[in-house]
Enzyme design. Structure first.
Site, PDB file in Angstrom:
ATOM      1  CG  ASP A   1      -0.264  -0.041   2.541  1.00 22.66           C
ATOM      2  OD1 ASP A   1       0.812  -0.685   2.632  1.00 22.66           O
ATOM      3  OD2 ASP A   1      -0.782   0.556   3.505  1.00 22.66           O
TER       4      ASP A   1
ATOM      5  CD  GLU B   1       4.490   0.733   6.737  1.00 22.62           C
ATOM      6  OE1 GLU B   1       5.228   1.168   7.643  1.00 22.62           O
ATOM      7  OE2 GLU B   1       4.063   1.464   5.796  1.00 22.62           O
TER       8      GLU B   1
END
EC number: 3.5.1.14
Length: 407
Positions: free
Chosen positions: A82, A147
Site C-alpha cells: 500500500d 503498513e
C-alpha cells in the site's frame, strides 16, 4: 508521453514503473491488482507463491525461492504493497502514471516508499536465478497490506499466524529511508509509537463568568508539561547532534471540546503523538505521563489509542553473523553505511517482536527524502544500483553458515 516505451530502457525499470501504476493507495487500495501482479512475477521466476488472507480483502503474498538446506532458518525480505494518499494538484506528473522524465527521474506514489524495494527484491532474485546460483538458505519475499495505516490488518496479524511460523525466518530486511548524502541509511531499531488522548473534566457554566476548576485550565497545565518535555528533547537533539530516532518526540495533534461560544465546557481533550526512543524505560515514562495529569488537578485522565511496548534492537556487532554478512557487502563494494534508529514506525517492529532480527534498508543514497511528499521520485540509476546491492546482499545472507542454534 515520450517516457513510455522508450527504447533501451532497462527491463527492471520498466517493471518498476509498471508496479507504480497499480493504485494501491489508501484508504481504498487495489490489493487485488497487486496480488495478481506478484503472482505473475512468481510464475515468470519459477518461485513458490502462497496467499494468506489475514482479514477479508487483506492478503499477504509470499514468494519463495527454496534453499538447498531446509534445516537452516530462512531470509525474509519484507515490503508493503500500500501507499499513502496524494494531492494530485501538487504533482508535476500523474502520481500513478509511472512517468520518467528526460533526466531519468521516475515519479510515482511509492517510488521511494516502498515499491522500489519490492521490485529490487524481485529483480535481484531474478538475476541470481538466471546466473544459476543456489544458496543454502531459503529466501522468502513477503508483500503485505496495510503498513501505511499501522499494519494492524497486515503484518501485525501475519506474525501471529502458523503460516509465518512456517517460514522459519532467521533474519529479515524491511524498508529504510533515502539519504541525501553518500552514505546509505540502515535502521536497526525504531521508536515506539504512543498515541494518547488526555481528557480533562471540570465545572461548566456561562461564558461570562470566572468559573473555577474548568476543564480548559487543567488541560492547559498538562499541555504545558508535555510541550516543555518536547522542548527539552528538541534541545537535546540539536545540542548533541543526535539523529531524530535517538530522542523522544511528541506533537500535539488534536484539540477537542466545547459546544458553543458562550458555554464553558465540562470536558475537553487533547491528543498527542509520542515516538518513544528505544532506550527509554517505558514503565517509568508512563508513570511520568500519569504524574503530569495528576499535577493538573482532579478529573484529568489519559488513555492510549496506540501503545507499542515491544522495543527490540537488532545487533550491529561485528561478531553477529547476520550483521557481518550484511555489512561485509558494503565493505566489499566500498559503500558507506550510517546506522540509525528509525524515527517513525514500520512493519519491522512486528518482525522483531516475533523474535526475528531485522534491518531497515532502502538503497537510495544521493537522494532527497520524498516519501509521502508531492512529486515522490527516484532516479533510475539509483534504483538500478539498488538492484546490484540487493543481489550482493541476498547472496551473502543466504550463504550465512549454520548458526550454533541450527547445528
Amino acid at each position: 508521453m515520450a517516457s513510455k516505451g522508450r527504447e533501451g530502457e532497462h527491463p527492471s525499470v520498466t517493471l518498476f514503473r509498471q508496479y507504480l501504476r497499480i493504485r494501491t493507495v489508501q484508504p481504498e487500495p487495489d490489493y487485488g491488482a497487486a496480488v495478481a501482479f506478484l503472482e505473475e512475477r512468481a510464475r515468470q521466476l519459477g518461485l513458490g507463491c502462497q496467499k494468506v488472507e489475514v482479514v477479508p480483502g487483506h492478503v499477504v503474498t509470499v514468494l519463495t525461492w527454496p534453499g538447498t538446506n531446509p534445516t537452516l532458518s530462512s531470509i525474509l525480505l519484507n515490503s508493503h504493497t500500500d501507499v499513502v494518499p496524494v494531492f494530485k494538484e501538487h504533482w508535476s506528473h500523474d502520481p500513478f502514471e509511472g512517468f520518467k522524465d528526460a533526466d531519468g527521474y521516475i515519479y510515482g506514489r511509492g517510488a521511494q516508499d516502498m515499491k522500489c524495494v519490492s521490485i529490487q527484491y524481485l529483480e535481484a532474485v531474478r538475476r541470481l536465478k538466471v546466473e544459476g546460483h543456489h544458496f543454502p538458505r531459503t529466501i522468502h519475499m513477503t508483500f503485505v497490506p496495510d503498513e501505511e495505516v499501522g499494519g494492524h490488518q497486515g503484518m501485525e496479524l501475519f506474525v501471529k499466524r502458523p503460516e509465518f511460523q512456517a517460514l522459519r525466518a532467521g533474519f529479515a530486511l524491511d524498508e529504510g529511508l533515502a539519504s541525501p548524502t553518500d552514505a546509505f541509511t540502515v535502521f536497526y531499531s525504531e521508536r515506539s509509537p504512543w498515541w494518547l488522548r488526555v481528557t480533562s473534566t471540570g465545572k461548566p457554566g456561562h461564558g461570562s463568568r470566572f468559573i473555577e476548576d474548568t476543564a480548559a485550565e487543567k488541560l492547559h497545565k498538562v499541555i504545558n508539561s508535555i510541550l516543555a518535555f518536547r522542548e527539552k528533547e528538541k534541545q537535546r537533539l540539536q545540542s548533541n547532534q543526535l539523529k531524530p530516532g535517538a530522542v523522544t518526540s511528541v506533537n500535539l495533534t488534536m484539540l477537542e471540546g466545547g459546544v458553543a461560544y458562550n458555554v464553558v465546557p465540562a470536558t475537553m481533550s487533547a491528543c498527542f503523538d509520542f515516538r518513544v526512543a528505544p532506550d527509554v524505560d517505558l514503565k517509568a515514562f508512563e508513570e511520568q505521563l500519569q504524574s503530569w495529569c495528576q499535577a493538573a488537578g482532579e478529573g484529568v485522565t489519559f488513555e492510549f489509542v496506540q501503545k507499542w511496548m515491544e522495543t527490540q534492537v537488532t545487533s550491529t556487532d561485528d561478531s553477529d553473523p547476520w550483521w557481518a554478512a550484511f555489512s561485509g557487502v558494503f565493505k566489499d563494494m566500498k559503500l558507506a553505511l550510517e546506522l540509525e534508529i528509525c524515527p517513525a514506525s514500520t512493519d519491522a517492529r512486528y518482525i522483531r517482536a516475533a523474535g526475528v532480527p531485522a534491518l531497515g534498508f532502502s538503497p537510495m543514497n544521493h537522494t532527497p527524502v520524498l516519501l509521502h511528499d508531492h512529486d515522490e521520485r527516484l532516479h533510475e540509476a539509483v534504483f538500478l544500483r539498488g538492484v546490484d546491492i540487493y543481489t550482493q546482499l541476498l547472496s551473502a545472507l543466504a550463504s550465512v553458515p549454520a548458526l550454533p542454534s541450527e547445528s
